[in-house]
Each structure stands twice: as structure tokens, then as C-alpha cells.
Design a protein around this motif. Structure first.
Motif, PDB file in Angstrom:
ATOM      1  N   LYS A 191      16.063 -74.505 -42.081  1.00 13.77           N
ATOM      2  CA  LYS A 191      16.890 -75.564 -41.754  1.00 13.77           C
ATOM      3  C   LYS A 191      17.445 -75.280 -40.231  1.00 13.77           C
ATOM      4  O   LYS A 191      17.091 -73.877 -39.970  1.00 13.77           O
ATOM      5  N   LEU A 192      17.909 -76.414 -39.684  1.00 11.42           N
ATOM      6  CA  LEU A 192      18.778 -76.342 -38.659  1.00 11.42           C
ATOM      7  C   LEU A 192      20.239 -75.831 -38.715  1.00 11.42           C
ATOM      8  O   LEU A 192      20.719 -76.425 -39.444  1.00 11.42           O
ATOM      9  N   THR A 197      25.612 -74.261 -29.760  1.00 10.48           N
ATOM     10  CA  THR A 197      24.372 -73.336 -30.195  1.00 10.48           C
ATOM     11  C   THR A 197      23.648 -73.782 -31.398  1.00 10.48           C
ATOM     12  O   THR A 197      24.238 -74.291 -32.155  1.00 10.48           O
ATOM     13  N   LEU A 198      22.570 -73.918 -31.166  1.00 11.48           N
ATOM     14  CA  LEU A 198      21.562 -74.520 -32.174  1.00 11.48           C
ATOM     15  C   LEU A 198      20.576 -73.363 -32.743  1.00 11.48           C
ATOM     16  O   LEU A 198      19.906 -72.793 -31.742  1.00 11.48           O
ATOM     17  N   LEU A 199      20.396 -73.119 -33.853  1.00 14.55           N
ATOM     18  CA  LEU A 199      19.851 -71.971 -34.511  1.00 14.55           C
ATOM     19  C   LEU A 199      18.915 -72.669 -35.666  1.00 14.55           C
ATOM     20  O   LEU A 199      18.916 -73.796 -36.191  1.00 14.55           O
ATOM     21  N   ALA A 200      17.770 -71.948 -36.015  1.00 11.30           N
ATOM     22  CA  ALA A 200      16.955 -72.165 -37.088  1.00 11.30           C
ATOM     23  C   ALA A 200      17.233 -70.924 -37.935  1.00 11.30           C
ATOM     24  O   ALA A 200      16.952 -69.822 -37.616  1.00 11.30           O
ATOM     25  N   THR A 240      17.142 -65.744 -38.689  1.00 15.82           N
ATOM     26  CA  THR A 240      17.593 -66.536 -37.958  1.00 15.82           C
ATOM     27  C   THR A 240      17.112 -66.379 -36.454  1.00 15.82           C
ATOM     28  O   THR A 240      16.939 -65.347 -35.958  1.00 15.82           O
ATOM     29  N   THR A 241      16.843 -67.495 -35.728  1.00 10.26           N
ATOM     30  CA  THR A 241      16.694 -67.522 -34.275  1.00 10.26           C
ATOM     31  C   THR A 241      17.387 -68.440 -33.675  1.00 10.26           C
ATOM     32  O   THR A 241      17.877 -69.694 -34.158  1.00 10.26           O
ATOM     33  N   VAL A 242      17.700 -67.987 -32.576  1.00  3.93           N
ATOM     34  CA  VAL A 242      18.464 -69.156 -31.734  1.00  3.93           C
ATOM     35  C   VAL A 242      17.444 -69.875 -30.938  1.00  3.93           C
ATOM     36  O   VAL A 242      16.477 -69.605 -30.188  1.00  3.93           O
ATOM     37  N   LEU A 243      17.725 -71.302 -30.886  1.00  2.00           N
ATOM     38  CA  LEU A 243      16.766 -72.215 -30.277  1.00  2.00           C
ATOM     39  C   LEU A 243      17.568 -72.740 -28.965  1.00  2.00           C
ATOM     40  O   LEU A 243      16.774 -73.312 -27.979  1.00  2.00           O
ATOM     41  N   ALA A 244      18.762 -72.770 -28.753  1.00  2.00           N
ATOM     42  CA  ALA A 244      19.373 -73.215 -27.677  1.00  2.00           C
ATOM     43  C   ALA A 244      21.054 -72.825 -27.640  1.00  2.00           C
ATOM     44  O   ALA A 244      21.457 -72.886 -28.577  1.00  2.00           O
ATOM     45  N   VAL A 245      21.333 -72.393 -26.559  1.00  2.00           N
ATOM     46  CA  VAL A 245      22.688 -72.137 -26.055  1.00  2.00           C
ATOM     47  C   VAL A 245      23.217 -73.049 -24.999  1.00  2.00           C
ATOM     48  O   VAL A 245      22.556 -72.817 -23.988  1.00  2.00           O
ATOM     49  N   GLY A 246      24.181 -73.971 -25.050  1.00  2.79           N
ATOM     50  CA  GLY A 246      24.608 -74.848 -23.750  1.00  2.79           C
ATOM     51  C   GLY A 246      23.707 -75.853 -23.596  1.00  2.79           C
ATOM     52  O   GLY A 246      24.007 -77.222 -23.778  1.00  2.79           O
TER      53      GLY A 246
END
Length: 214
Positions: free
Chosen positions: A2-3, A173-176, A182-188
Motif C-alpha cells: 500500500k501507499l 511524504t509518500l511511502l510504500a 517501508t520505503t520513502v518514495l517522495a518528500v516534498g
């Protein structure tokens, strides 16, 4: 998998991220999205907007990088600098909308930000959430009670704790998440192609881990 989307309704960069988020969810309808409100402006930071001198400059940069526009209603609302952004109120309202239609949480988060950044509606005004709910075809009475209902406050505070537990220190912050991974996909700021590439890597890593465990 999930996101997890951690945003603040009063964060201009979260508003600027909405086109990317819309495209990512369009490309990946199979991925559920958990929407979490952050607490950017609360406590001592819930202060008149004039105290945040960087806002206008930041808005120009956000428009330049993301293409989003800021509406005339928003410009009028903040013109004299007295408007107070209170993220607790925004999170309360978002919590009630999300509870009414959890599968539409992304759409509703975007509507909340549009209400402020386009229409110049205060997210501390119960009528704002009544309008958003009505436009979405949801029950409006609960939305109108969002800023006074104890359950909404508890939900907002739970969101703030969830954001902290996720390590989200900036918005959006978008995570998967996939199980305990868990991983970070985007910040800002990030584009959908970059996010797609990171999602592919995350899925591939998971597949390799699963294969090695057999």
C-alpha cells in the motif's frame, strides 16, 4: 503493498504534490492509499500567516515546479496576514471526511486543499467541511460537527502520532509499505515517473527477499 501519504492541509508543498499524487493513484489503482494528516501548524506554530514570511516566496516556487495555481479566494484570505493556519482543525475535518468514505481519502484530501488554496475557505470553519462533504455526496451533518466532536480530535491526534511513527518530518511524504518493509518514495516534490521507478525497485527487493526465504 500500500501507499501511505502523509500531508498537511495547510502545507503548500502538499498542495503542489496533488497532480503527482493523482497520477500515481491513476497508474496504480490496485494500491490502497492510507492518508495521514501531519501537524505542521499547531501549538505555537498556529499563528497569523504574517509570521511566516517565506509563504509567498514558497508559493511562487511551488507554482514554478509543479504547475499548480493559487486562487483569488486564497489570495484575499491571506492578504492582510491575520489568517491563522491551525493544522489540528484541518486534521479534525479530514478525519471526519475520511471516516465517511475511506476509499476516497485521496480525493477528499485534495478537495480540502483546494478549498483553502483555491477558494480561500478557512479549515477552521465547520461550513468548509460541510461544503466539501456535500460536493462529494457525503453526509454533511457529521462534517459540520468535525471541529467540535471529541472523536475527530482523537483521530487527528492519532494521525499526528502516526506521522511521527512513520518518521515523516516534512510534508508531503509518500511511502510504500509491504508487511514490515517501508520505503520513502517522495518528500516534498517528485514526479510520477520517479515514484514508479522506486515502486518497481521496492517490489523487486520484496520478491528477492521472498525467494531467498523459500
Amino acid at each position: 503493498m500500500k501507499l501511505v501519504y502523509v500531508f498537511d492541509a495547510y502545507c503548500g508543498w502538499s498542495y503542489g504534490f496533488t497532480p503527482t499524487l493523482a497520477e500515481v493513484t491513476r497508474r496504480h489503482p490496485e494500491l490502497p492509499v492510507e492518508v495521514v494528516s501531519g501537524g505542521l501548524f499547531r501549538g505555537e506554530r498556529a499563528a497569523p500567516i504574517r509570521e511566516f514570511g517565506y509563504v509567498q516566496g514558497a508559493n511562487s516556487k511551488i507554482s514554478e515546479l509543479t504547475g499548480v495555481g493559487f486562487g483569488a479566494g486564497y489570495e484575499r484570505l491571506i492578504a492582510d496576514g491575520s489568517f491563522v493556519m491551525d493544522s489540528l482543525d484541518a486534521a479534525r475535518g479530514m478525519a471526519v471526511l475520511r471516516q465517511a468514505a475511506p476509499e476516497r481519502a485521496v480525493e477528499l484530501a485534495m478537495a480540502v486543499q483546494a478549498a483553502f488554496y483555491q477558494d480561500g475557505l478557512s479549515l477552521s470553519d465547520p461550513d468548509t467541511f460541510t461544503r466539501i462533504a456535500a460536493a462529494a455526496g457525503l453526509v454533511t451533518r457529521e462534517a459540520g460537527d468535525a471541529l467540535t466532536a471529541p472523536t475527530a480530535r482523537r483521530a487527528a491526534e492519532a494521525d499526528f502520532r502516526r506521522a511521527a511513527d512513520l518518521g515523516a518530518k516534512a510534508y508531503p511524504t509518500l511511502l510504500a509499505q509491504d508487511g514490515d518493509r517501508t520505503t520513502v518514495l517522495a518528500v516534498g516534490h517528485a514526479g510520477p515517473d520517479r515514484i514508479d521507478a522506486l515502486l518497481e525497485l521496492f517490489a523487486a527487493d520484496g520478491a528477492r527477499s521472498a525467494a531467498s526465504d523459500r
